[in-house]
Design a protein around this motif. Structure first.
Motif, PDB file in Angstrom:
ATOM      1  N   SER A   1      -1.042  -2.262   4.237  1.00 45.83           N
ATOM      2  CA  SER A   1      -1.526  -3.604   3.924  1.00 45.83           C
ATOM      3  C   SER A   1      -2.192  -3.707   2.560  1.00 45.83           C
ATOM      4  CB  SER A   1      -2.515  -4.062   4.997  1.00 45.83           C
ATOM      5  OG  SER A   1      -3.599  -3.152   5.077  1.00 45.83           O
ATOM      6  N   GLY A   2      -2.465  -2.576   1.927  1.00 45.61           N
ATOM      7  CA  GLY A   2      -3.079  -2.603   0.601  1.00 45.61           C
ATOM      8  C   GLY A   2      -4.502  -2.086   0.547  1.00 45.61           C
ATOM      9  N   HIS A   3      -5.054  -1.651   1.697  1.00 44.98           N
ATOM     10  CA  HIS A   3      -6.345  -0.948   1.691  1.00 44.98           C
ATOM     11  C   HIS A   3      -6.098   0.467   1.157  1.00 44.98           C
ATOM     12  CE1 HIS A   3      -7.305  -3.824   5.067  1.00 44.98           C
ATOM     13  NE2 HIS A   3      -8.425  -3.892   4.382  1.00 44.98           N
ATOM     14  N   ILE A   4      -6.640   0.799   0.029  1.00 43.14           N
ATOM     15  CA  ILE A   4      -6.500   2.138  -0.531  1.00 43.14           C
ATOM     16  C   ILE A   4      -7.894   2.729  -0.712  1.00 43.14           C
ATOM     17  CG2 ILE A   4      -5.603   3.534  -2.429  1.00 43.14           C
ATOM     18  CD1 ILE A   4      -3.412   2.099  -0.848  1.00 43.14           C
ATOM     19  N   ILE A   5      -8.068   3.957  -0.203  1.00 40.87           N
ATOM     20  CA  ILE A   5      -9.354   4.641  -0.321  1.00 40.87           C
ATOM     21  C   ILE A   5      -9.216   5.761  -1.346  1.00 40.87           C
ATOM     22  CG2 ILE A   5     -11.156   5.932   0.876  1.00 40.87           C
ATOM     23  CD1 ILE A   5     -10.286   4.549   3.460  1.00 40.87           C
ATOM     24  N   LEU A   6     -10.006   5.659  -2.399  1.00 42.80           N
ATOM     25  CA  LEU A   6     -10.010   6.662  -3.471  1.00 42.80           C
ATOM     26  C   LEU A   6     -11.318   7.435  -3.355  1.00 42.80           C
ATOM     27  CD1 LEU A   6      -8.790   4.287  -6.333  1.00 42.80           C
ATOM     28  CD2 LEU A   6      -7.380   5.752  -4.874  1.00 42.80           C
ATOM     29  N   ARG A   7     -11.293   8.527  -2.589  1.00 40.87           N
ATOM     30  CA  ARG A   7     -12.534   9.247  -2.288  1.00 40.87           C
ATOM     31  C   ARG A   7     -13.128   9.964  -3.490  1.00 40.87           C
ATOM     32  NH1 ARG A   7     -12.563  13.583   1.252  1.00 40.87           N
ATOM     33  NH2 ARG A   7     -14.829  13.600   1.179  1.00 40.87           N
ATOM     34  N   ARG A   8     -12.392  10.055  -4.565  1.00 37.32           N
ATOM     35  CA  ARG A   8     -12.963  10.622  -5.786  1.00 37.32           C
ATOM     36  C   ARG A   8     -14.105   9.736  -6.283  1.00 37.32           C
ATOM     37  NH1 ARG A   8      -9.939  10.875 -10.342  1.00 37.32           N
ATOM     38  NH2 ARG A   8     -10.972  12.774 -11.029  1.00 37.32           N
ATOM     39  N   TYR A   9     -14.034   8.439  -5.959  1.00 38.23           N
ATOM     40  CA  TYR A   9     -15.015   7.494  -6.483  1.00 38.23           C
ATOM     41  C   TYR A   9     -15.777   6.729  -5.404  1.00 38.23           C
ATOM     42  CZ  TYR A   9     -11.210   7.873  -9.940  1.00 38.23           C
ATOM     43  OH  TYR A   9     -10.217   8.332 -10.759  1.00 38.23           O
ATOM     44  N   HIS A  10     -15.164   6.527  -4.238  1.00 40.56           N
ATOM     45  CA  HIS A  10     -15.709   5.543  -3.313  1.00 40.56           C
ATOM     46  C   HIS A  10     -15.479   5.967  -1.865  1.00 40.56           C
ATOM     47  CE1 HIS A  10     -17.586   1.867  -2.441  1.00 40.56           C
ATOM     48  NE2 HIS A  10     -16.814   1.000  -3.035  1.00 40.56           N
ATOM     49  N   SER A  11     -16.152   5.250  -0.957  1.00 45.51           N
ATOM     50  CA  SER A  11     -16.134   5.595   0.461  1.00 45.51           C
ATOM     51  C   SER A  11     -15.415   4.564   1.313  1.00 45.51           C
ATOM     52  CB  SER A  11     -17.577   5.737   0.961  1.00 45.51           C
ATOM     53  OG  SER A  11     -18.326   4.570   0.624  1.00 45.51           O
ATOM     54  N   THR A  12     -14.760   3.605   0.678  1.00 42.14           N
ATOM     55  CA  THR A  12     -14.051   2.575   1.431  1.00 42.14           C
ATOM     56  C   THR A  12     -12.966   1.967   0.564  1.00 42.14           C
ATOM     57  OG1 THR A  12     -14.413   0.650   2.894  1.00 42.14           O
ATOM     58  CG2 THR A  12     -15.509   0.615   0.751  1.00 42.14           C
ATOM     59  N   GLY A  13     -12.135   1.109   1.176  1.00 43.69           N
ATOM     60  CA  GLY A  13     -11.104   0.425   0.412  1.00 43.69           C
ATOM     61  C   GLY A  13     -11.711  -0.578  -0.552  1.00 43.69           C
ATOM     62  N   ASP A  14     -11.171  -0.621  -1.767  1.00 43.97           N
ATOM     63  CA  ASP A  14     -11.695  -1.505  -2.812  1.00 43.97           C
ATOM     64  C   ASP A  14     -10.513  -1.957  -3.667  1.00 43.97           C
ATOM     65  OD1 ASP A  14     -12.741  -2.478  -5.297  1.00 43.97           O
ATOM     66  OD2 ASP A  14     -14.641  -1.512  -4.854  1.00 43.97           O
ATOM     67  N   GLY A  15     -10.146  -3.236  -3.538  1.00 44.31           N
ATOM     68  CA  GLY A  15      -8.969  -3.737  -4.230  1.00 44.31           C
ATOM     69  C   GLY A  15      -9.077  -3.686  -5.739  1.00 44.31           C
ATOM     70  N   ILE A  16     -10.247  -4.007  -6.285  1.00 46.05           N
ATOM     71  CA  ILE A  16     -10.412  -3.998  -7.740  1.00 46.05           C
ATOM     72  C   ILE A  16     -10.333  -2.570  -8.270  1.00 46.05           C
ATOM     73  CG2 ILE A  16     -11.924  -4.613  -9.657  1.00 46.05           C
ATOM     74  CD1 ILE A  16     -13.156  -6.777  -7.855  1.00 46.05           C
ATOM     75  N   LEU A  17     -11.011  -1.653  -7.603  1.00 46.17           N
ATOM     76  CA  LEU A  17     -10.979  -0.247  -7.992  1.00 46.17           C
ATOM     77  C   LEU A  17      -9.546   0.279  -7.961  1.00 46.17           C
ATOM     78  CD1 LEU A  17     -12.894   2.288  -8.539  1.00 46.17           C
ATOM     79  CD2 LEU A  17     -12.576   2.790  -6.118  1.00 46.17           C
TER      80      LEU A  17
ATOM     81  N   GLY B   1       0.792  -1.222   0.000  1.00 48.57           N
ATOM     82  CA  GLY B   1       0.000   0.000   0.000  1.00 48.57           C
ATOM     83  C   GLY B   1       0.824   1.272   0.000  1.00 48.57           C
ATOM     84  N   ASP B   2       1.993   1.257   0.624  1.00 49.92           N
ATOM     85  CA  ASP B   2       2.853   2.438   0.615  1.00 49.92           C
ATOM     86  C   ASP B   2       3.309   2.775  -0.800  1.00 49.92           C
ATOM     87  OD1 ASP B   2       2.620   2.716   3.331  1.00 49.92           O
ATOM     88  OD2 ASP B   2       4.602   1.922   3.811  1.00 49.92           O
ATOM     89  N   HIS B   3       3.709   1.746  -1.551  1.00 52.91           N
ATOM     90  CA  HIS B   3       4.105   1.976  -2.947  1.00 52.91           C
ATOM     91  C   HIS B   3       2.941   2.545  -3.762  1.00 52.91           C
ATOM     92  CE1 HIS B   3       6.994  -1.195  -1.647  1.00 52.91           C
ATOM     93  NE2 HIS B   3       7.842  -0.542  -2.429  1.00 52.91           N
ATOM     94  N   LEU B   4       1.750   1.989  -3.544  1.00 50.89           N
ATOM     95  CA  LEU B   4       0.588   2.457  -4.301  1.00 50.89           C
ATOM     96  C   LEU B   4       0.252   3.903  -3.960  1.00 50.89           C
ATOM     97  CD1 LEU B   4      -1.703  -0.708  -4.080  1.00 50.89           C
ATOM     98  CD2 LEU B   4      -0.172  -0.033  -5.924  1.00 50.89           C
ATOM     99  N   LEU B   5       0.337   4.257  -2.677  1.00 50.33           N
ATOM    100  CA  LEU B   5       0.077   5.644  -2.285  1.00 50.33           C
ATOM    101  C   LEU B   5       1.092   6.586  -2.915  1.00 50.33           C
ATOM    102  CD1 LEU B   5      -0.881   5.259   1.490  1.00 50.33           C
ATOM    103  CD2 LEU B   5      -2.400   5.888  -0.398  1.00 50.33           C
ATOM    104  N   ALA B   6       2.354   6.164  -2.985  1.00 47.10           N
ATOM    105  CA  ALA B   6       3.389   6.999  -3.596  1.00 47.10           C
ATOM    106  C   ALA B   6       3.083   7.258  -5.071  1.00 47.10           C
ATOM    107  CB  ALA B   6       4.755   6.324  -3.442  1.00 47.10           C
ATOM    108  N   ILE B   7       2.729   6.195  -5.795  1.00 47.70           N
ATOM    109  CA  ILE B   7       2.435   6.330  -7.226  1.00 47.70           C
ATOM    110  C   ILE B   7       1.196   7.193  -7.450  1.00 47.70           C
ATOM    111  CG2 ILE B   7       1.665   5.066  -9.278  1.00 47.70           C
ATOM    112  CD1 ILE B   7       3.430   2.728  -8.311  1.00 47.70           C
TER     113      ILE B   7
END
Length: 449
Positions: free
Chosen positions: A323-339, A254-260
């Motif tokens: 751990s890989g929970h990423i919240i993209l508030r532009r689209y959603h209100s919770t962590g979503d692995g597929i999104l 998740g840290d790598h994903l947040l950085a990107i």
């Protein structure tokens, strides 16, 4: 009752006996009526064999209190959260133990706004449960089964978010962990044009997360190297987290994903307030990397609900957990692995850069994480001997190191994280902490000696 992420335990034991699940369902009725809610409840689940028993028992309690229940079948947590919001359900319920193995199960609750319930709301439900509250004289609810309809709605949501994105030419490997993503994740990628190589899509009720998925990325890594796919994604049992494996074999958390994503959002003008939210578990290397780009990292305690609360309070659009929970508030209100996985594919397509190029300059510090079994969970500040050992460890790590101890919210474990510049030193210090934990009579249930 409630831990870091809902209720977790063994079927037919504790809160997960049929009788107690009925009691919980009735307590939920009282909780919802107090808020003036009377719409049906959406219930989704992962693929565990105990899921039907939990769903049936909880539904019995809900329907006895006058609430109808719509069974959505096997759905990722992110889908239940989205559908609860879109279709005005009073509550979204996910029957899943997330990343835990098949003998466990759990319950996660989402509000009508598609958000995890707040701690004070969980405490209220627990109080109603303990008091035996329910709803009398409201008639009986009904159960409706409608699984394919909700999968289609969720897939349509993903298509709308990523309209215009073409993954034609990409070979994508998906490890679905024999879990909630096994149907919708491959379909979502195929609809956008990707060639999909899907693994662990044959759930038998017991094999969820078994040597696969987000907590076992080595499975996808081995298959990636054998198949020469362009990228691999590993989901956990309920699909709210994702781990990525680059074509070079590097595992990205998740840290790598947040950085990107932070840099991509910044370049597109989407990163409101130039802030990202994560937890105390995130690597200090992420903090340093974002600082260099003019982005502030705000930390919360562990749990994606705390991340979301901080994001909403500060108007932040991007947050998540290591751990890989990423919240993209532009689209959603919770962590979503597929999104999250599809958003990363958008970055790759629109920038034309490789994952290594996107992460240039990001240097995570070595981290060593270990979980120790404990019989009791006394307040950590009361463990004098262990506190002394931790102070010794802090001094040896120096100003650039970190130590974090926390109890698991779902298992009888004490989790320890060490961070510093020397891997060998971290291992040595972890052994010292482990000795202190094993010697603690308070942690091992042997009294206060």
């Amino acid at each position: 009752m409630f831990g870091t992420d809902g209720i977790r335990g063994y079927p037919n034991q504790g809160y997960f006996s049929p009788e107690k699940l009925v009691r919980l369902g009735r307590a939920l009725c009282h909780f919802l009526r107090e808020r003036g809610l009377d719409q049906p409840v959406l219930l989704g689940k992962d693929t565990r064999e105990s899921g039907d028993m939990l769903a049936s028992s909880l539904s019995a309690g809900l329907t006895s209190g006058g609430f109808s229940v719509v069974w959505g079948g096997v759905l990722p947590s992110g889908a239940v959260a989205y559908l609860s919001r879109k279709n005005d359900f009073s509550l979204g319920v996910v029957i899943s133990a997330s990343h835990n193995s098949g003998e466990y199960n759990g319950i996660k609750l989402f509000s009508a706004q598609g958000k995890k319930l707040k701690v004070e709301e969980e405490r209220q439900i627990k109080r109603f449960y303990e008091e035996g509250r329910g709803v009398e004289g409201k008639g009986m609810g009904r159960i409706e089964i409608s699984s394919s309809h909700f999968q289609a709605e969720y897939l349509q949501f993903l298509e709308e978010v990523f309209s215009g994105l073409s993954l034609t030419g990409f070979k994508v490997l998906l490890d679905c962990a024999h879990g909630a993503c096994f149907q919708v994740a491959p379909e979502a990628f195929r609809r956008l044009g990707a060639y999909v190589d899907a693994y662990n899509v044959l759930p038998n009720g017991r094999n969820i997360n078994q040597g696969c998925g987000a907590t076992s990325p080595s499975f996808a890594l081995e298959r990636l190297q054998a198949t020469e796919a362009d990228i691999a994604f590993s989901f956990d049992g309920d699909g709210d987290r994702v781990i990525v494996i680059a074509p070079t074999g590097k595992v990205l958390d998740g840290d790598h994903l947040l950085a990107i994503l932070a840099l991509f959002y910044q370049r597109n003008g989407w990163l409101s307030s130039s802030r990202v939210v994560s937890t105390v578990m995130s690597n200090v290397g992420l903090e340093r990397f974002l600082e260099q780009k003019g982005i502030q990292l705000e930390r919360t305690e562990v749990g994606d609900r705390w991340v979301l609360e901080a994001m909403e309070a500060g108007g932040v659009v991007l947050g998540g957990e290591q751990s890989g929970h990423i919240i993209l508030r532009r689209y959603h209100s919770t962590g979503d692995g597929i999104l999250t996985a599809l958003e990363l594919m958008r970055v790759l397509v629109e920038t034309g850069l490789s994952l290594e190029e996107l992460l240039e300059g990001f240097r995570p510090y070595p981290q060593y994480l270990k979980s120790f079994s404990v019989s009791c969970k006394p307040p950590l500040e009361e463990l004098t001997s262990l506190r002394e050992i931790c102070e010794e460890v802090r001094n040896r790590l120096g100003s650039e190191g970190r130590i974090l101890l926390r109890y698991s919210g779902t298992e009888p474990l004490l989790r320890v994280m060490l961070e510093g510049e020397s891997v060998s030193l971290l291992k040595e210090l972890m052994e010292r902490i482990g000795e202190g934990i094993e010697a603690s009579s308070q942690l091992q249930g042997l009294g206060a000696g």
